[in-house]
Design an enzyme around this catalytic site. Structure first.
Site, PDB file in Angstrom:
ATOM      1  N   CYS A  42     -27.094  48.315 112.082  1.00 33.90           N
ATOM      2  CA  CYS A  42     -26.796  48.311 113.515  1.00 33.90           C
ATOM      3  C   CYS A  42     -26.079  49.594 113.927  1.00 33.90           C
ATOM      4  O   CYS A  42     -25.391  50.220 113.133  1.00 33.90           O
ATOM      5  CB  CYS A  42     -25.932  47.148 113.947  1.00 33.90           C
ATOM      6  SG  CYS A  42     -26.533  45.556 113.377  1.00 33.90           S
ATOM      7  N   GLU A  85     -43.370  49.888 101.696  1.00 35.93           N
ATOM      8  CA  GLU A  85     -42.607  49.896 102.945  1.00 35.93           C
ATOM      9  C   GLU A  85     -43.429  50.315 104.152  1.00 35.93           C
ATOM     10  O   GLU A  85     -43.128  49.904 105.268  1.00 35.93           O
ATOM     11  CB  GLU A  85     -41.334  50.741 102.830  1.00 35.93           C
ATOM     12  CG  GLU A  85     -41.534  52.211 102.663  1.00 35.93           C
ATOM     13  CD  GLU A  85     -40.207  52.982 102.709  1.00 35.93           C
ATOM     14  OE1 GLU A  85     -40.122  53.993 102.017  1.00 35.93           O
ATOM     15  OE2 GLU A  85     -39.282  52.572 103.422  1.00 35.93           O
TER      16      GLU A  85
HETATM   17  C1  F6R Z   1     -37.301  54.522 101.306  1.00 31.38           C
HETATM   18  C2  F6R Z   1     -35.979  54.800 101.847  1.00 31.38           C
HETATM   19  C3  F6R Z   1     -34.831  54.023 101.320  1.00 31.38           C
HETATM   20  C4  F6R Z   1     -33.587  54.920 101.213  1.00 31.38           C
HETATM   21  C5  F6R Z   1     -32.366  54.085 100.818  1.00 31.38           C
HETATM   22  C6  F6R Z   1     -31.142  54.947 100.613  1.00 31.38           C
HETATM   23  O1  F6R Z   1     -38.267  55.375 101.854  1.00 31.38           O
HETATM   24  O2  F6R Z   1     -35.828  55.608 102.708  1.00 31.38           O
HETATM   25  O3  F6R Z   1     -35.118  53.414 100.106  1.00 31.38           O
HETATM   26  O4  F6R Z   1     -33.839  55.908 100.260  1.00 31.38           O
HETATM   27  O5  F6R Z   1     -32.124  53.145 101.811  1.00 31.38           O
HETATM   28  O6  F6R Z   1     -30.828  55.638 101.772  1.00 31.38           O
HETATM   29  P1  F6R Z   1     -29.883  56.907 101.739  1.00 31.38           P
HETATM   30  O7  F6R Z   1     -30.604  57.981 101.014  1.00 31.38           O
HETATM   31  O8  F6R Z   1     -29.638  57.238 103.170  1.00 31.38           O
HETATM   32  O9  F6R Z   1     -28.637  56.481 101.011  1.00 31.38           O
END
Ligand code: F6R
Length: 606
Positions: free
Chosen positions: A2, A485
């Protein structure tokens, strides 16, 4: 997750709130809402769906006010609909919330006994009723302190009060919250990015703090209600490009930007004249580190896994990798000579942040690899390595993945040199091969037509497997994650050598299997595993690199060849067709590529 925003001003605020909410949609986009105070009345407009829908509803309702709060939601308690959308309001109070109130069921029971009536299924509504209850006998500040004490879990809050039409209360525990300062107005936001079109003067609330914002001043308090002074930081008004240009989707643009991502990163971290690495002020000596722990979530976890192979290959360090949501609850043996590396595009992922916080509390050496340099993870790490990718807007992480891998690779070379694990010749060779990586990435992007033709078959499938060994195993996991996804297809990434220990039973006539077999030290073994799945009816898409030696390609369904580079840099190139495979499969199925269902860009809940 959010996103929350609040503005107190001497001008009308709804348009600015909507603009900020658009920037916060990376945190959630299943419902949205705004509440304002106008002529002594609290009014709200809420909807299921995106900020665009909210904007249309607002134009019909003519909501006015010089003070207001807004919210974009990623549902935790209660389905996404207009009732569960925030703000949640009583007669006198309106609240927006990011996070989870863990004791909401108990609090709700107590409040119902006192006669409070609940409209939504959310955990947030208990905050509204708690404040309303405490305000009956206490002043505003005391009521806030009492409410914050009662809440378990994590939250960032924005609160407005019908009887105090000049102020907004902000509070945080766990979830991040920023305050922005403008001329005759002040702002509250989940991050500085949401406020950047209005101001570059920002303060961040520390954990447990709350603030009272008026249009001409802001006061900050600690959890005991004692006033605290805050630094005002000047963040860059970055002038970054946040639009899609000629691309249909941000993801398509971000995939195509990868040669630039690599070029920027190499320019930033490599001294071309001296063929050396520009990482200055690294706070630890080579002999102060004997092991590495890499931590992240999702795609960032895959880049950590990739780095394990490089660190093991190029250094004598012990290397471990963990998923942040597992690490933080494990009975960890913290060791002074371990370097803890946290990888996160957003720098706001709740589990990664909690894991970092845990390491900091245990006085460990912490370093982060992030894209957003003003993020909570960057601010709390002892050393930060930015990936210099520019904003990544598409929910699926693409260019940030390549950026994370590249920075980790460079860090690995740096540590290897510091510890004298690598000889000079090999070090120079490795540095040199980085200079051509951007160009090779660009050439590999040209496999586009081939991937598009393969995708017409992929768009129809029910499930798939992605197989790889060694360097290609983390990329197999990443390829499967992207397909899941974006195209909502069940896909499993697996070490090719593990298939015969169970998953081979899944293979049946016509099942699509993506085999990653670049010509590296694992090539022959992977090709054998490929034959095992072909023998059981799999339809194999082979991804390999160009080579003079013809690959044994009998019975292969399709083959995509990426450019050639050193073995340890091939993962960068074989990632590209997998990103495109997921993109075109989702496009063919007609899904919302930049905002896949049920997901959000920044995962700020545990
Ligand atoms: C998949 C994706 C997520 C992020 C995960 C971590 O394409 O984007 O799996 O890699 O939520 O996010 P960050 O890198 O922002 O910690």
């Amino acid at each position: 997750m959010c996103g929350i925003v609040g503005i107190t001003s001497n001008k009308q605020v709804t348009t600015s709130i909507i603009n900020s909410l658009r920037k916060l949609e990376y945190r959630g986009y299943d419902s949205a809402g705004v509440a304002t105070i106008n002529e002594g009345h609290l009014n709200e407009v809420k909807c299921e769906g995106r900020v665009d829908v909210l904007e249309k509803n607002l134009s019909k309702s003519n909501l006015k006010g010089t003070i207001g709060i807004g919210h974009v939601r990623w549902a935790t308690h209660g389905i996404p609909n207009s009732v569960n959308a925030h703000p949640h309001s009583s007669e006198s109070v309106s609240v927006v919330h990011n996070g989870i109130i863990e004791n909401s069921t108990l609090l709700k029971k107590l409040l119902i006994k006192k006669g409070h009536k609940f409209k939504s299924q959310t955990d947030t509504e208990v905050i509204v009723h708690l404040i309303t209850e405490y305000l009956k006998k206490n002043d505003l500040k005391k009521s806030i302190l009492k409410v914050l004490k009662k809440l378990h879990g994590s939250f960032a809050l924005g609160i407005i009060f019908k009887d105090q039409p000049d102020l907004i209360v902000g509070a945080r525990r766990g979830s991040p919250l920023a305050v922005g300062y403008g001329p005759n107005e002040n702002y509250l936001g989940s991050d500085s990015y949401a406020l950047k079109s209005m101001t570059n003067k920002i303060s961040y609330l520390n954990d447990g703090e709350f603030c009272i914002l008026k249009k001409d001043n802001v006061e900050f308090f600690d959890k005991k209600g004692k006033k605290v002074n805050k630094k005002v930081l000047e963040v860059s008004l970055d002038g970054q490009n946040y639009d899609k240009g000629d691309y249909k989707h941000f993801m398509a643009k971000e995939v195509e930007e990868q040669p630039t991502t690599i070029k920027n990163c190499v320019n930033e971290y490599i001294d071309k004249v001296n063929s050396d690495i520009n990482i200055f002020n690294f706070p630890w000596k080579g002999n102060e580190i004997s092991s590495i722990m890499l931590i992240g979530c999702g795609t960032a976890y895959h880049s950590c896994l990739m780095a394990k192979y490089w660190f093991e290959q190029l250094t004598t360090l012990n290397v471990n990798v963990d998923i942040a949501s597992e690490f933080r609850y494990r009975n960890n043996r913290f060791k002074k000579d371990t370097l803890y590396i946290f990888v996160s595009q957003s720098g706001e992922t709740a589990d990664t942040f909690a894991a970092l916080d845990l390491c900091n509390k245990n006085k460990m050496k912490t370093c982060s690899v992030v894209n957003v340099v003003e993020s909570s993870i960057a601010r709390e790490s002892k050393f930060v390595l930015p990936i210099h990718c520019g904003p990544e807007i598409g929910v699926a992480s693409t260019k940030a993945f390549l950026g994370q891998m590249l920075v980790l690779y460079i860090l690995c070379l740096k540590i290897s040199k510091m510890r004298k694990d690598i000889d000079k010749k090999k070090y120079l060779e490795k540095i040199k091969s980085l200079f051509s990586l951007s160009k090779l990435t660009k050439q590999t992007l040209e496999t586009d037509n081939k991937v598009q033709s393969v995708c017409s078959s992929f768009a129809e499938i029910k499930g798939s497997m992605f197989l790889g060994r060694g360097y290609s195993y983390p990329i197999a996991l990443e390829g499967a994650l992207k397909l899941k996804e974006l195209a909502y297809v069940h896909a499993e990434g697996y070490p090719a050598g593990e298939m015969k220990h169970g998953p081979l039973a899944l293979i049946e006539e016509g099942m699509p299997v993506v085999v990653l077999a670049p010509r590296d030290e694992y090539y022959k073994k992977t090709i054998s595993n490929m034959q095992e799945v072909i023998a059981r009816g799999a339809k194999v898409l082979l991804i390999t690199n160009k080579s003079k030696d013809e690959v044994y390609s009998e019975n292969i369904w399709e083959k995509i060849e990426v450019e050639n580079t050193s073995e340890d840099l091939l993962p960068f190139l074989i990632t590209i067709p997998l990103q495109k495979l997921a993109y075109y499969s989702a496009l063919k199925r007609g899904y919302d590529i930049d905002k896949p269902r049920n997901l959000a860009k920044s995962v700020t809940v545990e």
